[in-house]
Design a protein around this motif. Structure first.
Motif, PDB file in Angstrom:
ATOM      1  N   ILE A  11      10.317  59.861  69.495  1.00  0.00           N
ATOM      2  CA  ILE A  11       9.655  60.805  68.916  1.00  0.00           C
ATOM      3  C   ILE A  11       8.315  61.151  70.010  1.00  0.00           C
ATOM      4  O   ILE A  11       8.124  62.134  70.137  1.00  0.00           O
ATOM      5  CB  ILE A  11       9.106  60.366  67.586  1.00  0.00           C
ATOM      6  N   LEU A  12       7.966  60.073  70.338  1.00  0.00           N
ATOM      7  CA  LEU A  12       6.632  60.271  71.254  1.00  0.00           C
ATOM      8  C   LEU A  12       7.116  60.835  72.715  1.00  0.00           C
ATOM      9  O   LEU A  12       6.572  61.910  72.859  1.00  0.00           O
ATOM     10  CB  LEU A  12       6.204  59.083  71.850  1.00  0.00           C
ATOM     11  N   VAL A  13       8.377  60.591  73.167  1.00  0.00           N
ATOM     12  CA  VAL A  13       8.776  61.646  74.117  1.00  0.00           C
ATOM     13  C   VAL A  13       8.914  63.093  73.803  1.00  0.00           C
ATOM     14  O   VAL A  13       8.441  64.023  74.507  1.00  0.00           O
ATOM     15  CB  VAL A  13      10.342  61.022  74.646  1.00  0.00           C
ATOM     16  N   ASN A  14       9.456  63.376  72.768  1.00  0.00           N
ATOM     17  CA  ASN A  14       9.450  64.613  72.045  1.00  0.00           C
ATOM     18  C   ASN A  14       8.245  65.398  72.010  1.00  0.00           C
ATOM     19  O   ASN A  14       8.293  66.727  72.127  1.00  0.00           O
ATOM     20  CB  ASN A  14      10.420  64.788  71.019  1.00  0.00           C
ATOM     21  N   GLU A  15       7.254  64.474  71.975  1.00  0.00           N
ATOM     22  CA  GLU A  15       5.917  65.204  71.718  1.00  0.00           C
ATOM     23  C   GLU A  15       5.341  65.193  72.952  1.00  0.00           C
ATOM     24  O   GLU A  15       4.071  65.454  73.262  1.00  0.00           O
ATOM     25  CB  GLU A  15       5.031  64.384  70.651  1.00  0.00           C
ATOM     26  N   LYS A  16       6.094  64.904  74.119  1.00  0.00           N
ATOM     27  CA  LYS A  16       5.422  65.000  75.529  1.00  0.00           C
ATOM     28  C   LYS A  16       4.482  63.836  75.885  1.00  0.00           C
ATOM     29  O   LYS A  16       3.612  64.020  76.470  1.00  0.00           O
ATOM     30  CB  LYS A  16       5.047  66.576  75.838  1.00  0.00           C
ATOM     31  N   HIS A  17       4.616  62.842  75.321  1.00  0.00           N
ATOM     32  CA  HIS A  17       3.797  61.611  75.839  1.00  0.00           C
ATOM     33  C   HIS A  17       4.466  60.993  76.967  1.00  0.00           C
ATOM     34  O   HIS A  17       5.599  60.255  76.825  1.00  0.00           O
ATOM     35  CB  HIS A  17       3.597  60.669  74.472  1.00  0.00           C
ATOM     36  N   GLY A  18       3.938  60.776  78.047  1.00  0.00           N
ATOM     37  CA  GLY A  18       4.635  60.531  79.494  1.00  0.00           C
ATOM     38  C   GLY A  18       4.570  58.871  79.211  1.00  0.00           C
ATOM     39  O   GLY A  18       5.615  58.281  79.769  1.00  0.00           O
ATOM     40  N   THR A  47      23.849  58.519  92.396  1.00  0.00           N
ATOM     41  CA  THR A  47      23.150  57.619  91.348  1.00  0.00           C
ATOM     42  C   THR A  47      21.983  57.998  90.934  1.00  0.00           C
ATOM     43  O   THR A  47      21.575  58.229  89.875  1.00  0.00           O
ATOM     44  CB  THR A  47      23.423  56.171  91.701  1.00  0.00           C
ATOM     45  N   LYS A  48      21.152  58.243  92.129  1.00  0.00           N
ATOM     46  CA  LYS A  48      19.462  58.345  91.932  1.00  0.00           C
ATOM     47  C   LYS A  48      19.541  59.835  91.314  1.00  0.00           C
ATOM     48  O   LYS A  48      18.817  60.092  90.582  1.00  0.00           O
ATOM     49  CB  LYS A  48      19.065  58.504  93.452  1.00  0.00           C
ATOM     50  N   GLU A  49      20.258  61.011  91.785  1.00  0.00           N
ATOM     51  CA  GLU A  49      20.463  62.120  91.223  1.00  0.00           C
ATOM     52  C   GLU A  49      20.738  62.370  89.754  1.00  0.00           C
ATOM     53  O   GLU A  49      19.761  62.856  89.023  1.00  0.00           O
ATOM     54  CB  GLU A  49      21.141  63.131  92.217  1.00  0.00           C
ATOM     55  N   ILE A  50      21.660  61.396  89.280  1.00  0.00           N
ATOM     56  CA  ILE A  50      22.034  61.258  87.924  1.00  0.00           C
ATOM     57  C   ILE A  50      20.921  60.691  86.999  1.00  0.00           C
ATOM     58  O   ILE A  50      21.004  61.182  85.894  1.00  0.00           O
ATOM     59  CB  ILE A  50      23.530  60.880  87.807  1.00  0.00           C
ATOM     60  N   ILE A  51      20.531  59.654  87.562  1.00  0.00           N
ATOM     61  CA  ILE A  51      19.357  58.929  86.755  1.00  0.00           C
ATOM     62  C   ILE A  51      18.507  59.813  86.474  1.00  0.00           C
ATOM     63  O   ILE A  51      17.866  60.118  85.561  1.00  0.00           O
ATOM     64  CB  ILE A  51      19.217  57.774  87.398  1.00  0.00           C
ATOM     65  N   GLN A  52      17.811  60.635  87.401  1.00  0.00           N
ATOM     66  CA  GLN A  52      17.002  61.685  87.079  1.00  0.00           C
ATOM     67  C   GLN A  52      17.368  62.689  86.301  1.00  0.00           C
ATOM     68  O   GLN A  52      16.392  62.989  85.461  1.00  0.00           O
ATOM     69  CB  GLN A  52      16.586  62.388  88.868  1.00  0.00           C
ATOM     70  N   LEU A  53      18.669  63.145  86.227  1.00  0.00           N
ATOM     71  CA  LEU A  53      18.992  64.187  85.242  1.00  0.00           C
ATOM     72  C   LEU A  53      18.904  63.636  83.856  1.00  0.00           C
ATOM     73  O   LEU A  53      18.497  64.136  82.918  1.00  0.00           O
ATOM     74  CB  LEU A  53      20.443  64.605  85.754  1.00  0.00           C
ATOM     75  N   VAL A  54      19.391  62.142  83.881  1.00  0.00           N
ATOM     76  CA  VAL A  54      19.274  61.752  82.462  1.00  0.00           C
ATOM     77  C   VAL A  54      17.864  61.519  81.764  1.00  0.00           C
ATOM     78  O   VAL A  54      17.662  61.957  80.637  1.00  0.00           O
ATOM     79  CB  VAL A  54      19.760  60.060  82.484  1.00  0.00           C
ATOM     80  N   PHE A  55      17.007  61.226  82.731  1.00  0.00           N
ATOM     81  CA  PHE A  55      15.730  60.923  82.102  1.00  0.00           C
ATOM     82  C   PHE A  55      14.792  62.199  82.125  1.00  0.00           C
ATOM     83  O   PHE A  55      14.157  62.403  81.114  1.00  0.00           O
ATOM     84  CB  PHE A  55      14.663  59.748  83.002  1.00  0.00           C
ATOM     85  N   LEU A  56      15.234  63.251  82.862  1.00  0.00           N
ATOM     86  CA  LEU A  56      14.952  64.481  82.805  1.00  0.00           C
ATOM     87  C   LEU A  56      15.373  65.230  81.590  1.00  0.00           C
ATOM     88  O   LEU A  56      14.471  65.988  80.644  1.00  0.00           O
ATOM     89  CB  LEU A  56      15.213  65.454  84.199  1.00  0.00           C
ATOM     90  N   ARG A  57      16.541  64.894  81.103  1.00  0.00           N
ATOM     91  CA  ARG A  57      17.145  65.378  79.838  1.00  0.00           C
ATOM     92  C   ARG A  57      16.281  64.854  78.851  1.00  0.00           C
ATOM     93  O   ARG A  57      16.071  65.542  77.926  1.00  0.00           O
ATOM     94  CB  ARG A  57      18.499  65.249  79.611  1.00  0.00           C
ATOM     95  N   LEU A  58      15.967  63.584  78.816  1.00  0.00           N
ATOM     96  CA  LEU A  58      15.430  63.054  77.677  1.00  0.00           C
ATOM     97  C   LEU A  58      13.729  63.839  77.394  1.00  0.00           C
ATOM     98  O   LEU A  58      13.520  63.996  76.384  1.00  0.00           O
ATOM     99  CB  LEU A  58      14.975  61.661  77.731  1.00  0.00           C
ATOM    100  N   TRP A  59      13.292  64.231  78.616  1.00  0.00           N
ATOM    101  CA  TRP A  59      12.038  64.829  78.546  1.00  0.00           C
ATOM    102  C   TRP A  59      12.005  66.156  78.377  1.00  0.00           C
ATOM    103  O   TRP A  59      10.992  66.737  77.441  1.00  0.00           O
ATOM    104  CB  TRP A  59      11.527  64.621  80.088  1.00  0.00           C
ATOM    105  N   THR A  60      13.034  66.920  78.670  1.00  0.00           N
ATOM    106  CA  THR A  60      12.858  68.337  78.369  1.00  0.00           C
ATOM    107  C   THR A  60      13.755  68.715  77.361  1.00  0.00           C
ATOM    108  O   THR A  60      13.417  70.022  76.768  1.00  0.00           O
ATOM    109  CB  THR A  60      13.447  69.184  79.693  1.00  0.00           C
ATOM    110  N   ASN A  62      14.290  67.880  74.070  1.00  0.00           N
ATOM    111  CA  ASN A  62      13.848  67.182  72.515  1.00  0.00           C
ATOM    112  C   ASN A  62      14.982  66.734  71.863  1.00  0.00           C
ATOM    113  O   ASN A  62      15.356  66.939  70.782  1.00  0.00           O
ATOM    114  CB  ASN A  62      13.291  68.581  71.495  1.00  0.00           C
ATOM    115  N   SER A  63      15.474  65.679  72.984  1.00  0.00           N
ATOM    116  CA  SER A  63      16.837  64.996  72.013  1.00  0.00           C
ATOM    117  C   SER A  63      16.451  64.182  70.907  1.00  0.00           C
ATOM    118  O   SER A  63      15.329  63.605  70.859  1.00  0.00           O
ATOM    119  CB  SER A  63      17.188  63.939  73.308  1.00  0.00           C
TER     120      SER A  63
END
Length: 181
Positions: A11-18, A47-60, A62-63
């Motif tokens: 919920i906090l991630v969706n509210e953009k709390h880093g 692996t590094k690229e995909i991990i970045q994409l995973v956490f970027l998806r969570l951040w951008t 509103n999962s």
């Protein structure tokens, strides 16, 4: 308790709390890393690229994680799996596109080379006597057999074979002379 805390962090991630994303990253990076590393057959860069994409998806995006639907870990690994599959498909399309472009360039080069070669043959053929040129045309361009050509020309088959031998020898000589120039 941990699951509820993960839901609250989302919920906090969706509210953009880093700090919430950092907490999820610290908590699950080893799990996500291991999963992606297996998917990528040990390729560290992918692996590094995909991990970045995973956490970027969570951040951008509103999962929306719903604890009633299942555990956070399964939800996160499902997102990770989907990103891995998307990445693999995109990479495959890119590779196919690159190969197709390379094949098109190679095909174009072959066409040019074939035209040059055909032009050289045509020039060499034009240096042959008329009877030999006609034989080459009938045999190679119009598809007649040697016995059919003998009937058309009303000459013995041996004469036609001898003329063909002389014509091919002449073509070879003229083509070799063209290569020397």
């Amino acid at each position: 308790m941990k699951e509820n805390y993960d839901a609250e962090l989302m919920i906090l991630v969706n509210e953009k709390h880093g700090h919430a994303l950092e907490e999820l990253y610290d908590r699950y990076i080893k799990l996500v890393y291991g999963f992606v590393m297996k998917f990528c057959n040990g390729n560290e860069e992918k692996t590094k690229e995909i991990i970045q994409l995973v956490f970027l998806r969570l951040w951008t995006t509103n999962s929306q994680y719903d604890p009633a639907q299942g555990s956070f870990v399964n939800w996160l690994l499902t997102i990770t799996r989907n990103i891995c599959i998307d990445y693999h498909r995109k990479e495959k399309r890119h590779t196919q596109h690159y190969q197709e472009e390379h094949e098109e360039i190679a095909d174009f080069a072959n066409v040019i080379e074939q035209r040059i070669y055909t032009n050289d043959i045509e020039m060499a053929k034009n240096k042959l006597p008329t009877a030999q040129r006609k034989l080459i045309d009938l045999l190679y361009w119009k598809g007649y057999s040697l016995s059919e050509i003998a009937k058309l020309e009303q000459e013995p088959l041996g004469t036609i074979k001898s003329r063909l031998h002389q014509a091919l020898k002449g073509l070879r000589k003229h083509l070799e002379l063209e290569d020397i120039k």
